[in-house]
Scaffold this active site. Structure first.
Site, mmCIF file in Angstrom:
data_model
loop_
_atom_site.group_PDB
_atom_site.id
_atom_site.type_symbol
_atom_site.label_atom_id
_atom_site.label_comp_id
_atom_site.label_asym_id
_atom_site.label_seq_id
_atom_site.Cartn_x
_atom_site.Cartn_y
_atom_site.Cartn_z
ATOM 1 N N TYR A 145 -38.148 21.771 -43.146
ATOM 2 C CA TYR A 145 -38.273 21.338 -41.751
ATOM 3 C C TYR A 145 -39.063 20.035 -41.673
ATOM 4 O O TYR A 145 -38.604 19.043 -41.103
ATOM 5 C CB TYR A 145 -38.960 22.447 -40.965
ATOM 6 C CG TYR A 145 -39.098 22.202 -39.477
ATOM 7 C CD1 TYR A 145 -37.996 22.309 -38.629
ATOM 8 C CD2 TYR A 145 -40.337 21.899 -38.922
ATOM 9 C CE1 TYR A 145 -38.143 22.116 -37.252
ATOM 10 C CE2 TYR A 145 -40.484 21.702 -37.556
ATOM 11 C CZ TYR A 145 -39.387 21.823 -36.722
ATOM 12 O OH TYR A 145 -39.529 21.630 -35.373
ATOM 13 N N ASP A 146 -40.244 20.033 -42.284
ATOM 14 C CA ASP A 146 -41.138 18.868 -42.171
ATOM 15 C C ASP A 146 -40.484 17.612 -42.752
ATOM 16 O O ASP A 146 -40.454 16.556 -42.114
ATOM 17 C CB ASP A 146 -42.452 19.109 -42.928
ATOM 18 C CG ASP A 146 -43.215 20.334 -42.427
ATOM 19 O OD1 ASP A 146 -42.675 21.075 -41.597
ATOM 20 O OD2 ASP A 146 -44.357 20.551 -42.880
ATOM 21 N N GLU A 147 -39.971 17.749 -43.967
ATOM 22 C CA GLU A 147 -39.399 16.569 -44.618
ATOM 23 C C GLU A 147 -38.062 16.183 -43.981
ATOM 24 O O GLU A 147 -37.731 15.007 -43.893
ATOM 25 C CB GLU A 147 -39.229 16.795 -46.123
ATOM 26 C CG GLU A 147 -40.539 16.993 -46.873
ATOM 27 C CD GLU A 147 -41.424 15.733 -46.939
ATOM 28 O OE1 GLU A 147 -41.096 14.709 -46.323
ATOM 29 O OE2 GLU A 147 -42.458 15.797 -47.616
ATOM 30 N N SER A 189 -44.446 33.872 -28.344
ATOM 31 C CA SER A 189 -43.511 34.957 -28.043
ATOM 32 C C SER A 189 -43.898 36.232 -28.800
ATOM 33 O O SER A 189 -43.859 37.333 -28.234
ATOM 34 C CB SER A 189 -42.063 34.535 -28.346
ATOM 35 O OG SER A 189 -41.996 33.905 -29.587
ATOM 36 N N THR A 210 -55.942 26.226 -35.564
ATOM 37 C CA THR A 210 -55.766 25.851 -34.151
ATOM 38 C C THR A 210 -54.371 25.292 -33.891
ATOM 39 O O THR A 210 -53.712 24.762 -34.785
ATOM 40 C CB THR A 210 -56.798 24.794 -33.717
ATOM 41 O OG1 THR A 210 -56.532 23.571 -34.411
ATOM 42 C CG2 THR A 210 -58.218 25.254 -33.989
ATOM 43 N N ASP A 273 -49.504 26.780 -43.958
ATOM 44 C CA ASP A 273 -49.710 26.886 -42.510
ATOM 45 C C ASP A 273 -50.812 25.887 -42.110
ATOM 46 O O ASP A 273 -51.941 25.984 -42.588
ATOM 47 C CB ASP A 273 -50.172 28.314 -42.196
ATOM 48 C CG ASP A 273 -49.979 28.690 -40.742
ATOM 49 O OD1 ASP A 273 -49.135 29.555 -40.476
ATOM 50 O OD2 ASP A 273 -50.678 28.119 -39.888
#
Ligand code: NAD
Ligand code: UDP
Length: 370
Positions: A145-147, A189, A210, A273
């Site tokens: 996802y990030d890359e 959710s 956070t 995370d």
């Protein structure tokens, strides 16, 4: 006069709110979605509207359309969903961006990319300004996802420099609101569903990490302002609510607001995370005259009533029928328990319309998530 606007990922959480907003403003909207994580229920009320069209299509394949603006939102956003088929996630971000940029170039459309605070990875700078280049693991379970999103940003700027495509890059921070899939595994959710069901609230790690949570209406306002900003403003621009909360605080707020008897339990923190996340929004303030207007407690008060647009009691009953709890952690990293059933038993193309069909070596059974 209204514009012809393409919204990829238009049947998802953010996309469906955007379609509503663009239709209300008198535009002609094409919603393109493969329904991987999206849900026809999110756009059902628009079907039949002369100014709305739904096309079931995968952004990894090219498409020819005549449009003035493109909002490129197609991509699963919840860690559970984007880690389910990580190779597909990278393809969606990268090939999806290339196909949509090719379309924008061909028809001279302006194009906005729904990028993410995940481009900052696990940030060493806090809060995060747009100038921060990030600290991202290239080989972890979040990297697809990030890359993928980072390459998409690169493609946007290269199309802008090479082909003069008018681009807008928006870095979205955690957003919540109605139309989130109640079983998609994201923290807001998850906590609300658990609180309504009276189940334990699953805080990962010690809950000191956070996040900054933005209500969807604020987010969509920022998105539309960015798309219609001056032609030479490309971004990237952070759009999010700088109010920062630990995940433990979020759990406590949800318990209080729902009046639930749920207890907080602690589970292992998934790898990579991010420990902290909070946007600097000075550019959004200056360029878009935008800042969020809805505080977390306010947005969370409405959410249980608005989720799926059902009253709280009906919602509680519906949740009670839910038979499988989708795990947050992914089976590739955590190879035991429910996660395995999720991995082996669910086909990616059946993650649609709120129905997850269990196939393969597990019992043939339809599990209805609401
Ligand atoms: P979502 O999962 O609810 O919506 C994504 C939509 O894209 C779904 O309707 C899905 O079916 C569709 N889609 C996925 N792959 C596709 C493909 N290959 N072809 C066509 N359609 C496809 O997620 P969301 O929260 O609405 O996120 C929308 C966008 O915003 C995503 O690009 C996400 O990365 C970005 N974003 C969201 C958040 C957030 O907090 N919601 C934060 C940062 C970035
Ligand atoms: N999280 C949690 N319990 C849950 C779901 C998530 O404690 O049931 C944590 C998760 O580990 C992360 C934060 O909440 O630290 C936000 O998770 P989410 O999946 O919503 O988004 P992201 O990590 O992409 O910001």
């Amino acid at each position: 006069m209204g514009k012809r606007i393409l919204v990829t990922g238009g049947a998802g959480f953010l996309g469906s709110h955007l379609c509503d907003r663009l239709i209300k403003e008198g535009n002609d909207v094409i919603c393109l979605d493969n329904l991987y994580t999206g849900n026809k229920n999110n756009i059902r009320h628009l079907i039949g509207n002369d100014y709305f069209e739904f096309i079931r299509h995968d952004v990894t394949e090219p498409i020819h359309l005549e449009v003035d603006q493109i909002y490129n939102l197609a991509c699963p956003a919840s860690p559970v969903h984007y880690q389910y088929n990580p190779i597909k996630t990278t393809k969606t971000s990268v090939l999806g961006a290339m196909n949509m940029l090719g379309l924008a170039k061909r028809v001279h459309a302006r194009i906005l990319q729904a990028s993410t605070s995940e481009v900052y990875g696990d940030p060493e700078i806090h809060p995060q300004p747009e100038s921060y280049r990030g600290c991202v693991n290239t080989i972890g379970i979040r990297s697809c996802y990030d890359e993928g999103k980072r390459v998409a940003e690169t493609l946007f700027f290269d199309y802008h420099r090479m082909h003069k495509v008018e681009i807008k890059v928006m870095r979205i921070f955690n957003t919540y609101g109605p139309n989130m899939h109640p079983a998609d595994g994201r923290v807001v959710s998850n906590f609300i569903v658990q609180a309504l069901k009276g189940e334990d609230i699953t805080v990962y790690g010690d809950g000191s990490q956070t996040r900054s949570f933005c209500y969807v209406d604020d987010l969509i306002e920022g998105m539309v302002r960015l798309m219609n900003s001056r032609a030479d403003f490309t971004g990237p621009v952070n759009i999010g609510n700088p109010g920062e909360f630990t995940i433990k605080q979020l759990a406590e707020i949800v318990i209080e607001l729902t009046g639930s008897n749920s207890k907080i339990i602690y589970q292992p923190l998934p790898s990579d995370d991010p420990l902290q996340r909070k946007p600097v929004i000075e550019i959004a303030k200056k360029e878009l005259d935008w800042e969020p207007t809805i505080a977390l407690e306010e947005g969370l008060k409405w959410l249980p009533k608005k989720v799926l647009r059902k009253p709280l009691l009906t919602l509680r009953k519906l949740y009670e029928k839910r038979t499988v709890h989708l795990p947050y952690a992914l089976p590739s990293a955590h190879c035991h328990g429910e996660g395995v059933a999720f991995r082996k038993g669910f086909r990616s193309d059946s993650l649609r319309c709120g129905l997850y069909r269990r196939r393969g070596n597990t019992k043939s059974q339809t599990i209805r998530h609401i």
